[in-house]
Design an enzyme around this catalytic site. Structure first.
Site, mmCIF file in Angstrom:
data_model
loop_
_atom_site.group_PDB
_atom_site.id
_atom_site.type_symbol
_atom_site.label_atom_id
_atom_site.label_comp_id
_atom_site.label_asym_id
_atom_site.label_seq_id
_atom_site.Cartn_x
_atom_site.Cartn_y
_atom_site.Cartn_z
ATOM 1 N N GLY A 27 0.907 -1.337 0.079
ATOM 2 C CA GLY A 27 -0.004 0.094 0.023
ATOM 3 C C GLY A 27 0.907 0.950 0.145
ATOM 4 O O GLY A 27 1.896 1.400 -0.691
ATOM 5 N N SER A 28 0.542 2.183 0.859
ATOM 6 C CA SER A 28 1.074 3.655 0.681
ATOM 7 C C SER A 28 2.649 3.668 1.264
ATOM 8 O O SER A 28 3.188 4.387 1.074
ATOM 9 C CB SER A 28 0.371 4.690 1.343
ATOM 10 O OG SER A 28 -0.890 4.698 0.862
#
Length: 483
Positions: free
Chosen positions: A216-217
């Site tokens: 993810g981020s």
């Protein structure tokens, strides 16, 4: 001799020849392989007649052999078993060994070539043979804090010393009790193994190094590194629309909960990372191009193959990227991007160490039975993924994440903390996975880097993983007295 007898004689001769060749092949060519096979219980039974060396953390054994009145002379025991199961593994009469028990079996069993003179001396003096010890790099305060903070949820924590690469904590959760796999009761061992096998995930799996997940981020640190190396600065203004239509498609990419990153549709790069703006980094990744994104990832160790710590670490990967639409999604850590928790800690450690990535290692030293050192691990550089200038810019941006953005729950009073949260989508029917990677220490002196992965948690990386990281880093810094 008539023809039928001749054929029978030739057939018997051929069979005897094949039998002899096979025996020689097994005894000469494959002898080392078979001896090292963890399923070879005959070798294990022989080893039970000698005292196996200890696995040691901060001077205290976390795996040791004790004498018994059983047919097998020694029993393997694990003090504080579940806390250290991820690193020790087990030493089982039925299932062989795993973890450090397998990776350093030669030293622990006393069969290592470096202990040859000791074995010869034992032979002449009549002294009972014994194995050597393995001293780990694990910090007991950080390890206990990681175990407690995870609280049995599906997840993993890895902590590293950024300056050396030494593994300070390695916890895969849920854990298990290696004592029950290492008893002298085969029926009980099998019954406990069946219990573990029925769980999902199997607690014997070391999720810190063998399981890969979308970061993810967290991957926005890689995209940021690529941008900074390409001439961007933390203050460079980048597009940050409320919605970004993926190139060549009509499919929109949104920010978390459909939120707007900026009323103007653009913002400085440091602000985009601070609030983890999806659209900004997706568009930025496309602007930079696949080659720059891949190159930045590879510099941090992604797509560089397996390596040992000494247990084998699965390769993290960016995966296949087919066109700019997939590149946009990969640039925010989705698509085919998959990393281990250890890789997440390596990213944070390299940034904290001013751009130098140190090779992770779990074994500090190997000792002979008389405690003399037969091998000492010397820290080595794995690479320099970014320049010192770029690393310091990334530090500035990661500190902003913790002080002003999604990583606030990782803050530690009196210390500088930098980090990045990640909330990775899995499937439509599953909860998102939660990440936090970061570092902490006195200002200008990061002393611990950490990665926390929680599988399928209710919330975000900032809600769930950041507090776990905070507890691990706080425990380690407190144990060091703030030095």
């Amino acid at each position: 001799m008539n023809s039928p007898l001749r054929k029978v004689a030739i057939s018997v001769l051929v069979l005897f020849t094949l039998l002899i060749l096979n025996a020689n092949y097994i005894q000469v060519v494959r002898s080392s392989e078979l001896r090292a096979n963890p399923s070879n219980t005959r070798i294990l039974a022989e080893e039970y007649d000698r005292e196996r060396g200890a696995i040691v953390v901060a001077g205290n054994p976390v795996a040791q052999s004790v004498a018994t009145d059983d047919t097998l002379t020694y029993l393997r025991q694990y003090p504080n078993a579940e806390v250290y199961a991820t690193v020790t593994g087990y030493y089982s009469l039925v299932y062989g060994n795993s973890g450090i028990e397998r990776a350093e079996n030669d030293i622990l069993s006393g069969s290592d070539d470096r202990l040859a003179f000791r074995r010869i001396a034992d032979l002449f003096t009549g002294r009972d043979p014994s194995g050597g010890n393995v001293e780990l790099t694990i910090d007991p305060a950080a390890q206990q804090a990681a175990f407690d903070a995870l609280g049995g949820v599906d997840g993993a924590v890895v902590a590293l010393d950024p300056a050396t690469g030494a593994v300070l904590a390695m916890v895969s959760s849920p854990s298990y009790d290696p004592n029950q796999l290492s008893s002298h009761d085969p029926a009980a061992i099998r019954a406990y193994s069946d219990q573990l096998s029925a769980q999902d995930p199997d607690p014997r799996t070391n999720a810190t190094i063998s399981e890969r997940h979308s970061p993810g981020s967290v991957f926005k640190l890689i995209t940021s590194a690529a941008a900074l190396q390409d001439g961007y600065t933390p203050d460079t203004v980048v597009p940050a629309p409320q919605q970004y239509v993926l190139p060549g498609t009509s499919r929109p990419l949104n920010n978390y909960n459909g939120e707007s990153c900026s009323g103007s549709g653009e913002q400085p790069l440091i602000d985009a990372l601070t609030i983890s703006c999806n659209t900004a980094f997706a568009e930025l990744g496309v602007e930079l191009g696949e080659d720059r994104i891949r190159s930045a990832a590879e510099a941090f160790g992604i797509d560089q193959g397996q390596f040992d710590v000494p247990m084998t670490v699965a390769e993290s990967t960016v995966g296949d990227i087919d066109g700019d639409a997939q590149l946009a999604v990969a640039s925010i850590g989705q698509q085919n991007v998959q990393i281990t928790p250890l890789q997440g800690a390596m990213i944070a450690a390299a940034i904290a160490n001013d751009g130098t990535l140190m090779t992770p290692y779990l074994v500090d030293q190997l000792q002979a039975p008389d405690l003399s050192v037969v091998d000492q691990t010397e820290p080595t550089e794995m690479g320099e993924p970014v320049s010192s200038e770029v690393a310091q810019q990334l530090q500035q941006m990661m500190v902003s994440v913790v002080e002003n953005g999604s990583g606030r729950r990782a803050q530690i009073d009196g210390y500088t903390v930098g980090g990045k949260t990640g909330t990775a989508q899995t499937t439509a029917d599953s909860d998102d996975n939660q990440w936090f990677v970061g570092y902490a220490g006195p200002d200008g002196d990061p002393q611990i880097a950490v990665a926390v992965f929680i599988q399928g948690g209710q919330g975000t990386g900032g809600d769930l993983s950041a507090p776990v990281a905070q507890q691990v880093m706080s425990a380690y810094l407190a144990a060091r007295g703030g030095n």
